[in-house]
Scaffold this active site. Sequence first.
Site, PDB file in Angstrom:
ATOM      1  N   ALA A  17       0.804  -1.227   0.000  1.00 18.54           N
ATOM      2  CA  ALA A  17       0.000   0.000   0.000  1.00 18.54           C
ATOM      3  C   ALA A  17       0.834   1.273   0.000  1.00 18.54           C
ATOM      4  CB  ALA A  17      -0.946  -0.018   1.210  1.00 18.54           C
ATOM      5  N   GLN A  65       4.418   2.601  -5.189  1.00 18.96           N
ATOM      6  CA  GLN A  65       4.003   3.512  -6.277  1.00 18.96           C
ATOM      7  C   GLN A  65       2.566   3.266  -6.716  1.00 18.96           C
ATOM      8  OE1 GLN A  65       6.154   4.514  -9.803  1.00 18.96           O
ATOM      9  NE2 GLN A  65       6.688   2.329  -9.806  1.00 18.96           N
ATOM     10  N   ARG A 115      12.658  -7.852  -8.890  1.00 14.34           N
ATOM     11  CA  ARG A 115      13.905  -8.532  -9.228  1.00 14.34           C
ATOM     12  C   ARG A 115      15.087  -7.658  -8.790  1.00 14.34           C
ATOM     13  NH1 ARG A 115      15.462 -12.023 -13.969  1.00 14.34           N
ATOM     14  NH2 ARG A 115      13.458 -11.590 -14.932  1.00 14.34           N
ATOM     15  N   VAL A 175      -1.800  -8.126  -8.799  1.00 15.84           N
ATOM     16  CA  VAL A 175      -1.115  -7.156  -9.670  1.00 15.84           C
ATOM     17  C   VAL A 175       0.395  -7.407  -9.647  1.00 15.84           C
ATOM     18  CG1 VAL A 175      -0.624  -4.683 -10.001  1.00 15.84           C
ATOM     19  CG2 VAL A 175      -2.916  -5.416  -9.292  1.00 15.84           C
ATOM     20  N   ASN A 187       4.023  -8.754  -9.847  1.00 12.58           N
ATOM     21  CA  ASN A 187       4.586  -9.678 -10.852  1.00 12.58           C
ATOM     22  C   ASN A 187       5.426 -10.797 -10.237  1.00 12.58           C
ATOM     23  OD1 ASN A 187       3.648  -8.762 -13.360  1.00 12.58           O
ATOM     24  ND2 ASN A 187       4.966  -6.955 -13.202  1.00 12.58           N
ATOM     25  N   ASP A 238      -2.673  -4.544 -20.142  1.00 11.76           N
ATOM     26  CA  ASP A 238      -2.318  -4.968 -21.501  1.00 11.76           C
ATOM     27  C   ASP A 238      -3.496  -4.707 -22.452  1.00 11.76           C
ATOM     28  OD1 ASP A 238       0.118  -6.118 -20.381  1.00 11.76           O
ATOM     29  OD2 ASP A 238      -1.286  -7.511 -19.454  1.00 11.76           O
ATOM     30  N   ARG A 253      -3.672  -1.005 -23.044  1.00  9.95           N
ATOM     31  CA  ARG A 253      -2.570  -0.598 -23.930  1.00  9.95           C
ATOM     32  C   ARG A 253      -2.891  -0.964 -25.378  1.00  9.95           C
ATOM     33  NH1 ARG A 253       2.182  -2.924 -19.911  1.00  9.95           N
ATOM     34  NH2 ARG A 253       2.525  -0.985 -18.774  1.00  9.95           N
ATOM     35  N   HIS A 293       0.780 -12.113 -18.386  1.00 12.74           N
ATOM     36  CA  HIS A 293       1.169 -10.703 -18.351  1.00 12.74           C
ATOM     37  C   HIS A 293       2.690 -10.647 -18.465  1.00 12.74           C
ATOM     38  CE1 HIS A 293       1.658  -6.537 -17.429  1.00 12.74           C
ATOM     39  NE2 HIS A 293       2.443  -6.844 -16.412  1.00 12.74           N
TER      40      HIS A 293
END
Length: 328
Positions: A13, A16, A95, A132, A134, A162, A165, A190
């Site tokens: 929370a 970003q 990562r 959300v 990844n 996606d 977009r 995704h």
Amino acid sequence: MSKKPVRVAVTGAAGQIGYALLFRIASGEMLGKDQPVILQLLEIPDEKAQNALKGVIMELEDCAFPLLAGIEAHSDPMQAFKDTDYALLVGARPRGPGMERADLLAANAQIFTAQGKALNAVASRNVKVLVVGNPANTNAYIAMKSAPDLPAKNFTAMLRLDHNRAASQLAAKGGFKVGDIRKLTVWGNHSPTMYADYRFATVDGKSVKEAINDQEWNKDVFLPTVGKRGAAIIAARGLSSAASAANAAIDHMRDWALGSKGEWVTMGVPSNGEYGIPAGIVFGFPVTTENGEYKIVTGLEIDAFSQECINKTLAELQGEQDGVKHLL
Ligand SMILES: NC(=O)c1ccc[n+]([C@@H]2O[C@H](COP(=O)([O-])OP(=O)(O)OC[C@H]3O[C@@H](n4cnc5c(N)ncnc54)[C@H](O)[C@@H]3O)[C@@H](O)[C@H]2O)c1
Ligand SMILES: O=C(O)C[C@H](O)C(=O)O
């Protein structure tokens, strides 16, 4: 009479996306302008993150949102997910330097196993979960597998960014209004292997594919642009997409909760074997939503090019999901 507040848990929370998301949930953009919400916010048990979360909460208070019926800050998912009706799992392990994909999968497997177990133990039995963080599809798969007492269909992954977009790229190419595009979808993971598919898309009832009529552009420009958009934003901004990701999360949850009014939207959902995707794989599909339930659009023709694209993104997902099986 005013509605009873619903509980919305958001992880990560103070990150970003959290900062672009919470204010919109609290203002009623996700669940409706008549639906009070209680925010149950989760951050890691780290002084800096918890302090940042306190600051976000101060700002939420300072907005005086009439629909914001309560705010809680937590560092334990067992408390953050208590009785929650909606859970937006945004926080994930990014990562780091020298980290291989397998290490990333393993680090996230730990987070999403713990969060899946906590949802299983304490969330509303009807909780709607959107992952959300990844790798979103595989994290949703892990959470779903870790919550055997909740219906598998309650676990979804975000492919709406996606989808949005793809719509925006098509509008620019064809000179369409983005809001007029119907029946667009994104199949699969995704990740850059996703398959954005406008073969069925229409504008004012007319075929988008026929209007564009350019298979080279589809293969060489459109698909790589949509697939690599996340990386392009990281390269340009030095940070991954946040406002557009939060916007897509709002779109996903709003349509799931309030209905898509017959329109197709893209959601990552566990397959029931549709289109030959093995049952249980969390895969981007075209869906319609009504009365709080989504339904995969079935019976679409899959031509040879599309099948090749779908096979590729499926193989990647199977590799990811096989890679975490021993951890579940
Ligand atoms: N699916 C999509 O379309 C999409 C789009 C954009 C970003 N993302 C992903 O969303 C995630 C969040 O992005 P961001 O830009 O907000 O990142 P960020 O680093 O700004 O924020 C993530 C926050 O999550 C917190 N966090 C980490 N582990 C946690 C845990 N176990 N429990 C609770 N909180 C935890 C961190 O402390 C941090 O504050 C990333 O994984 C990113 O790759 C997905
Ligand atoms: O965080 C990323 O790697 C990119 C993100 O998933 C995005 O699609 O913008």
